[in-house]
Motif scaffolding. Structure first.
Motif, PDB file in Angstrom:
ATOM      1  N   VAL A 164      -0.380  -3.318   9.962  1.00 17.95           N
ATOM      2  CA  VAL A 164       0.391  -2.484   9.051  1.00 17.95           C
ATOM      3  C   VAL A 164       1.869  -2.574   9.413  1.00 17.95           C
ATOM      4  CG1 VAL A 164       0.680  -0.182   8.073  1.00 17.95           C
ATOM      5  CG2 VAL A 164      -1.576  -0.925   8.889  1.00 17.95           C
ATOM      6  N   TYR A 165       2.682  -3.015   8.445  1.00 22.08           N
ATOM      7  CA  TYR A 165       4.112  -3.190   8.661  1.00 22.08           C
ATOM      8  C   TYR A 165       4.898  -2.301   7.705  1.00 22.08           C
ATOM      9  CZ  TYR A 165       3.132  -7.433  11.338  1.00 22.08           C
ATOM     10  OH  TYR A 165       2.689  -8.324  12.277  1.00 22.08           O
ATOM     11  N   GLU A 166       6.161  -2.148   8.027  1.00 20.92           N
ATOM     12  CA  GLU A 166       7.042  -1.501   7.069  1.00 20.92           C
ATOM     13  C   GLU A 166       7.099  -2.362   5.812  1.00 20.92           C
ATOM     14  OE1 GLU A 166      11.262  -1.642   7.977  1.00 20.92           O
ATOM     15  OE2 GLU A 166      10.911  -3.183   9.487  1.00 20.92           O
ATOM     16  N   GLY A 183       1.447  -0.238  12.908  1.00 21.49           N
ATOM     17  CA  GLY A 183       0.149  -0.045  13.540  1.00 21.49           C
ATOM     18  C   GLY A 183      -0.853  -1.053  13.043  1.00 21.49           C
ATOM     19  N   CYS A 184      -2.137  -0.763  13.277  1.00 19.36           N
ATOM     20  CA  CYS A 184      -3.185  -1.684  12.869  1.00 19.36           C
ATOM     21  C   CYS A 184      -4.514  -0.949  12.780  1.00 19.36           C
ATOM     22  CB  CYS A 184      -3.291  -2.862  13.838  1.00 19.36           C
ATOM     23  SG  CYS A 184      -3.685  -2.376  15.520  1.00 19.36           S
ATOM     24  N   SER A 185      -5.475  -1.612  12.195  1.00 24.16           N
ATOM     25  CA  SER A 185      -6.839  -1.103  12.147  1.00 24.16           C
ATOM     26  C   SER A 185      -7.725  -2.096  12.885  1.00 24.16           C
ATOM     27  CB  SER A 185      -7.304  -0.962  10.689  1.00 24.16           C
ATOM     28  OG  SER A 185      -8.686  -0.685  10.631  1.00 24.16           O
ATOM     29  N   VAL A 194       0.296  -4.286   4.221  1.00 21.86           N
ATOM     30  CA  VAL A 194      -0.931  -4.448   5.001  1.00 21.86           C
ATOM     31  C   VAL A 194      -1.296  -5.916   5.051  1.00 21.86           C
ATOM     32  CG1 VAL A 194      -3.358  -3.813   5.232  1.00 21.86           C
ATOM     33  CG2 VAL A 194      -1.721  -2.166   4.298  1.00 21.86           C
ATOM     34  N   LYS A 195      -1.355  -6.445   6.259  1.00 18.23           N
ATOM     35  CA  LYS A 195      -1.730  -7.840   6.440  1.00 18.23           C
ATOM     36  C   LYS A 195      -3.217  -7.910   6.745  1.00 18.23           C
ATOM     37  CE  LYS A 195      -0.428 -11.988   9.063  1.00 18.23           C
ATOM     38  NZ  LYS A 195       0.432 -12.490  10.141  1.00 18.23           N
ATOM     39  N   GLY A 254       0.818  -1.191   0.000  1.00 20.13           N
ATOM     40  CA  GLY A 254       0.000   0.000   0.000  1.00 20.13           C
ATOM     41  C   GLY A 254       0.855   1.244   0.000  1.00 20.13           C
ATOM     42  N   ILE A 255       0.269   2.342  -0.477  1.00 22.50           N
ATOM     43  CA  ILE A 255       0.964   3.632  -0.464  1.00 22.50           C
ATOM     44  C   ILE A 255       0.052   4.640   0.225  1.00 22.50           C
ATOM     45  CG2 ILE A 255       2.010   5.458  -1.846  1.00 22.50           C
ATOM     46  CD1 ILE A 255       2.535   3.422  -4.018  1.00 22.50           C
TER      47      ILE A 255
END
Length: 652
Positions: A396-398, A385-387, A351-352, A341-342
């Motif tokens: 959310v990862y690098e 982070g995460c949702s 994004v996992k 993702g951007i």
């Protein structure tokens, strides 16, 4: 009053998403949705019975166009829910399935109402907490008239419509005619009026006749409107100057038919998947909650994330990945798919998207959030982070541009990018990351799924350990954990397979396998099939170690890039890590020391366990072989035969 169960809230969110796939022009129009103001005193139990009822109805509607069912036990914990679904008889079976899928997606929005019904252009669906099967007329009956009026002679139009609807309702009131009739009549030379009348099949003839008589009177009050319809509890009556039942039953063109078929299949499968989730949950709802501690921690985690810079908005991540486009898909693990993702600020992220189809979902998600957010190391993937507030949970990862090690190592062309220096860098970096997890972080963590696909590479091919969904942490006074079997075959330590006892030695074994794969360029788990003599990678390496010909096992792509002593040293470290006895495997801090040490004096390894995959009819050639598993109920994979050759002792 008790509110809906949190899982059911997720269910409604999923239903909302499913409705998008039914929102194209082929979807039937919704004429009316009627939700009762009464709400269940036990929303959780009512929801479960509702799902069971809807599934039972679908089984019949998809075959005959009609179905009714009752679920529950009439107890406080499991209230009764009655349901009925029926397609109009002029629909094709394909159109019926599409119409039912649409009604099935929309009707749950009425919950926790104890009674609701929906009328669509082609079908009817209702649920209730009481038996309504013989009700032809009730207080929720409704009729609607078109907005435009007939432009010709109103008296002619009225007389024609009255005669037509009288004939149709009379014929349709007979069970012999299937409680259904359609027809048309000329108003003037170039204008017809079309009509239909249908009762639900749970009524008897007397109930149907009363319902249709009431409906006929009400629908005729719409004249001179060009169309009108009556939606009673037990029947449906309609007239129109448009041939509504002819257009619905006419064959579609090829592309339209294909599109409709795809829509139907996608929606039905998706709805059944959601139903499956709820049936699974209902089976466990009365058992002690195995995630009690996790749930308590989850609440704190959600609250902490929502107020920290770890929180991402679901819509932002969906847009960043172009709605989780397949073009942006980087790969898939056991618990989720990963997408590139951007973000609006230009940052690239990974994004996992976690799968929501197992009871372990909640545990896996918060396990990864809690563990990864607590550890920081140059050789561990950084959690950004995460949702947690959208319809599905996202991590959310690098973003690492070179994806995972397996994409290079096991590709005949890409492996050339992995020269000796880069492979050694990956071997050392992975060891340092594991050493940090085992010995240096504030909590002692076992990764439990070290393998090539979980080693990600940055732009300089530096390694970072990823995917902590299966990770577990140890208390200081614990010697081991007893867990269900989970991981990837070919990398799992034998004592863990046999006894389910997990220690950091299991990670060390997995690392040893990975090291040997890196320097040979061969997968451990499929090496039996690729080996000329049918031996596993471990067995081949052991045989070459004993015959002092280990250099023959080196990946040919590395030829002339290192000297023999350097290669043999790595082979020997790999064998030390994969020894059958866990007590003999060096700790990861020692492995790092051995890798960086310029000494050729290494301890001699003992025989590793030989894990060979054989066909179901194969027999072990070794008298020391013992069959351990055929198919394991605890294991996430299935094997024809798993045998371990050699002796080992389980960690105590």
């Amino acid at each position: 009053m008790q509110g809906p169960h949190p899982l059911f809230t997720v269910f409604l969110l999923l239903i909302s998403l499913l409705s998008l796939c039914l929102s194209d022009s082929t979807s039937p129009a919704i004429f009316a949705t009627i939700c009762s103001s009464n709400q269940s005193s036990n929303a959780t139990g009512f929801d479960v019975s509702f799902v069971d009822t809807m599934e039972s109805i679908y089984q019949n509607v998809s075959q005959t166009g009609f179905g009714y069912a009752v679920s529950g036990s009439n107890t406080n914990s499991s209230p009764l829910v009655y349901g009925l679904g029926q397609c109009f008889s002029y629909l094709s079976m394909t159109d019926c399935q599409l119409c039912y899928a649409q009604s099935r997606v929309k009707l749950p929005h009425c919950l926790p109402s104890t009674d609701a019904r929906i009328y669509l252009d082609g079908c009817f669906l209702r649920y209730s907490g009481f038996d309504f099967f013989s009700d032809g007329i009730d207080g929720s009956d409704n009729f609607t008239c078109g907005n435009s009026s007939y432009a010709g002679s109103v008296s002619v139009f009225r007389n024609t419509t009255e005669r037509l609807m009288g004939n149709l309702t009379e014929v349709a009131s007979s069970l012999r005619n299937g409680y259904f009739q359609v027809g048309s009549s000329d108003v003037v030379a170039d204008t017809k009026v079309y009509g239909m009348a249908q009762c639900w099949k749970t009524l008897n003839e007397s109930e149907c006749r009363d319902c249709l008589s009431n409906a006929r009177k009400n629908v005729l009050s719409c004249v001179p409107a060009k169309d009108g319809m009556v939606m009673n509890a037990g029947c449906f009556v309609r007239y129109s100057i448009d041939p509504f039942y002819l257009s619905s039953s006419s064959p579609s063109n090829g592309s339209s038919a294909r599109r409709r078929a795809i829509v139907i299949l996608a929606c039905i499968v998706a709805v059944l998947a959601v139903i499956g989730i709820f049936i699974l949950w209902s089976k466990f709802k009365s058992k002690p909650d195995p995630f009690h501690e996790i749930d308590a921690g989850s609440t704190e985690t959600i609250r902490a994330i929502a107020t920290s810079n770890l929180s991402f908005k679901y819509d932002d991540l969906r847009k960043a990945t172009d709605d989780f486009s397949q073009i942006n898909r980087l790969g898939e693990g056991g618990y989720g798919a990963v997408y590139k993702g951007i973000l609006p600020d230009g940052r690239e992220i990974a994004v996992k998207r976690l799968f929501f189809n197992t009871r372990q979902w909640l545990e896996q998600f918060f396990n990864e959030v809690r563990l990864v957010s607590q550890v920081q190391h140059k050789n561990l993937v950084k959690l950004l982070g995460c949702s947690v507030e959208g319809p599905e949970s996202l991590l959310v990862y690098e973003y690492l541009c070179n994806t995972s090690l397996d994409h290079f190592l096991f590709d005949a062309f890409k492996k050339n990018s992995l020269d000796w220096e880069r492979r050694f860098q990956i071997i050392v970096g992975t060891a340092e990351g594991l050493s940090y997890l085992h010995n240096e972080s504030e909590i002692r963590i076992i990764h439990r799924d070290i393998k090539a696909s979980n080693i990600l590479l940055d732009e300089r091919f530096k390694p970072k350990i990823a995917d902590f969904g299966l990770a577990r942490y140890f208390m200081d006074d614990q010697s081991h954990l007893s867990t269900g079997l989970a991981g990837t075959f070919g990398y799992m330590a034998p004592e863990y397979i046999v006894h389910g006892q997990l220690t950091e030695k299991a990670d060390i074994y997995s690392y040893g396998v990975l090291l040997l794969e890196i320097i040979t360029g061969r997968k451990n788990h499929n090496s039996v099939a690729t080996s000329a003599d049918g031996h596993s990678l471990m067995l081949l390496i052991w045989e070459h170690f004993n015959s002092k010909t280990l250099i023959e096992m080196l990946d040919p792509a590395l030829k002339d890039q290192c000297n023999e002593d350097e290669a043999v040293k790595l082979f020997q470290i790999g064998l030390l890590c994969t020894q059958a006895s866990p007590s003999l495997r060096p700790p990861m801090w020692k492995v790092v020391e051995l890798l960086n040490k310029d000494s050729r004096q290494l301890p001699l390894p003992t025989q590793p366990p030989f894990l060979d995959i054989k066909g179901s009819g194969a027999q072990s050639s070794s008298s020391e072989s013992s069959s351990l598993l055929s198919t394991s109920e605890k294991s996430p994979f299935s094997l024809n035969q798993l045998s371990i050759t050699g002796t080992f002792q389980a960690s105590k």
